[in-house]
Design a protein around this motif. Structure first.
Motif, PDB file in Angstrom:
ATOM      1  N   THR A  52      41.954  32.625  44.183  1.00  0.00           N
ATOM      2  CA  THR A  52      42.944  31.744  43.567  1.00  0.00           C
ATOM      3  C   THR A  52      42.348  30.348  43.452  1.00  0.00           C
ATOM      4  O   THR A  52      41.334  30.053  44.095  1.00  0.00           O
ATOM      5  CB  THR A  52      44.243  31.685  44.389  1.00  0.00           C
ATOM      6  N   ARG A  95      49.603  34.113  49.757  1.00  0.00           N
ATOM      7  CA  ARG A  95      48.837  35.005  48.875  1.00  0.00           C
ATOM      8  C   ARG A  95      47.908  35.910  49.686  1.00  0.00           C
ATOM      9  O   ARG A  95      47.778  37.105  49.386  1.00  0.00           O
ATOM     10  CB  ARG A  95      48.023  34.187  47.873  1.00  0.00           C
ATOM     11  N   GLU A 128      52.523  33.784  43.082  1.00  0.00           N
ATOM     12  CA  GLU A 128      51.766  35.002  43.379  1.00  0.00           C
ATOM     13  C   GLU A 128      52.362  36.235  42.725  1.00  0.00           C
ATOM     14  O   GLU A 128      52.376  37.327  43.291  1.00  0.00           O
ATOM     15  CB  GLU A 128      51.658  35.209  44.906  1.00  0.00           C
ATOM     16  N   ASP A 174      51.213  38.087  40.369  1.00  0.00           N
ATOM     17  CA  ASP A 174      50.280  39.189  40.119  1.00  0.00           C
ATOM     18  C   ASP A 174      50.168  40.117  41.324  1.00  0.00           C
ATOM     19  O   ASP A 174      50.173  41.343  41.191  1.00  0.00           O
ATOM     20  CB  ASP A 174      48.894  38.658  39.711  1.00  0.00           C
ATOM     21  N   SER A 225      40.332  34.734  40.042  1.00  0.00           N
ATOM     22  CA  SER A 225      40.930  35.992  40.484  1.00  0.00           C
ATOM     23  C   SER A 225      40.652  37.114  39.491  1.00  0.00           C
ATOM     24  O   SER A 225      40.545  36.885  38.285  1.00  0.00           O
ATOM     25  CB  SER A 225      42.443  35.821  40.642  1.00  0.00           C
ATOM     26  N   SER A 271      50.042  42.919  36.211  1.00  0.00           N
ATOM     27  CA  SER A 271      50.413  41.578  35.743  1.00  0.00           C
ATOM     28  C   SER A 271      50.010  41.374  34.284  1.00  0.00           C
ATOM     29  O   SER A 271      50.752  40.795  33.498  1.00  0.00           O
ATOM     30  CB  SER A 271      49.784  40.506  36.625  1.00  0.00           C
ATOM     31  N   GLN A 290      46.744  36.118  32.982  1.00  0.00           N
ATOM     32  CA  GLN A 290      46.424  35.106  33.981  1.00  0.00           C
ATOM     33  C   GLN A 290      46.215  33.755  33.306  1.00  0.00           C
ATOM     34  O   GLN A 290      45.928  33.685  32.111  1.00  0.00           O
ATOM     35  CB  GLN A 290      45.145  35.468  34.740  1.00  0.00           C
ATOM     36  N   THR A 292      41.802  30.223  38.988  1.00  0.00           N
ATOM     37  CA  THR A 292      42.957  30.965  38.485  1.00  0.00           C
ATOM     38  C   THR A 292      44.226  30.437  39.138  1.00  0.00           C
ATOM     39  O   THR A 292      44.353  30.446  40.364  1.00  0.00           O
ATOM     40  CB  THR A 292      42.808  32.467  38.797  1.00  0.00           C
ATOM     41  N   THR A 344      47.813  30.648  40.385  1.00  0.00           N
ATOM     42  CA  THR A 344      48.662  31.767  40.796  1.00  0.00           C
ATOM     43  C   THR A 344      50.031  31.320  41.299  1.00  0.00           C
ATOM     44  O   THR A 344      50.844  32.149  41.671  1.00  0.00           O
ATOM     45  CB  THR A 344      47.975  32.606  41.891  1.00  0.00           C
ATOM     46  N   TYR A 345      50.276  30.016  41.338  1.00  0.00           N
ATOM     47  CA  TYR A 345      51.606  29.505  41.672  1.00  0.00           C
ATOM     48  C   TYR A 345      51.764  28.113  41.065  1.00  0.00           C
ATOM     49  O   TYR A 345      50.774  27.467  40.701  1.00  0.00           O
ATOM     50  CB  TYR A 345      51.839  29.476  43.182  1.00  0.00           C
TER      51      TYR A 345
END
Length: 223
Positions: free
Chosen positions: A39, A46, A105, A107, A172, A178, A181, A188, A190-191
């Motif tokens: 991430t 995560r 998170e 994914d 990631s 998912s 991205q 990447t 992720t939140y």
């Protein structure tokens, strides 16, 4: 059978990892696993999700590779209560709307839910929370088996980072469920997708404007 997982994260160094152990109720260790978590900014949440997902994929593959109709009763313990609650309850199809896909998170959660659905209901592990780091107040040998395994899983997660000092954790892999991205220069996302996307798009432009207007260097602006 008893699975216990744990995750580790250092936001400053942006390193994340997970570890888990499979044991019998008599304490006999049957399998261990650890690995990286990817991430742009590492979080324990995560990392814990990666650990649960890894266990579920392990169970799924054992059942399918061995063509098992069922597997022995087994439990899965994790010390992140929030992640446990998200993984315990599968969302209904009408809840899987696009706006939900910007939650933190997503994914990992989506892959956990999809893998859980792919495991026969009678073979799905029971996921529950366990208090972490109990060895801080109680000697290891006096802990319950679950607590001992949690300590061991934590050490497995830490070991991965120590033994891979040059690992790049920023980008990631794309999980099949998912399907999409958001990548930026720092990795990447992720939140906090909406906030990060806005800041990434406008931040540099605004910094340049403020420096020019006030005759500042970029270092002065940071100070």
């Amino acid at each position: 059978l008893l699975f216990v997982s744990d995750g580790s994260a250092d936001p400053d160094k942006n390193t994340g990892s997970f570890g888990w152990i499979l044991s019998r109720q008599n304490g006999q260790r049957l399998a261990t696993c650890n690995g990286p978590v990817y991430t742009y900014k590492a979080t324990s949440y995560r990392s814990e999700g990666y650990g649960i997902l890894s266990i579920l994929r392990f169970v799924y593959n054992v059942i399918n590779l061995r063509h098992l109709a069922n597997v022995p009763s087994h439990k899965l313990h994790c010390d992140n209560e929030k992640m446990v609650k998200r993984c315990q309850k599968l969302p209904k199809p009408h809840q899987m709307v696009p706006n939900r896909r910007v939650v933190a998170e997503w994914d990992v959660l989506a892959e956990v839910w999809e893998t859980t659905r792919s495991i026969p209901e009678g073979s799905r592990p029971t996921i529950s929370w366990i208090r972490g780091h109990q060895d801080k107040h109680t000697a290891y040998e006096n802990l319950s088996l679950e607590a001992q395994l949690n300590v061991d899983a934590d050490e497995l997660a830490a070991t991965y980072v120590r033994t891979h000092p040059n690992k790049d954790y920023k980008k990631s892999h794309l999980f099949p469920t998912s399907g999409i991205q958001l990548h930026i220069q720092s990795g990447t996302v992720t939140y906090q997708l909406q906030r990060v996307a806005t800041r990434t798009r406008t931040g540099k432009v605004l910094e340049d404007y403020l420096c020019e207007k006030n005759e500042w260097s970029h270092q002065t602006l940071k100070d």
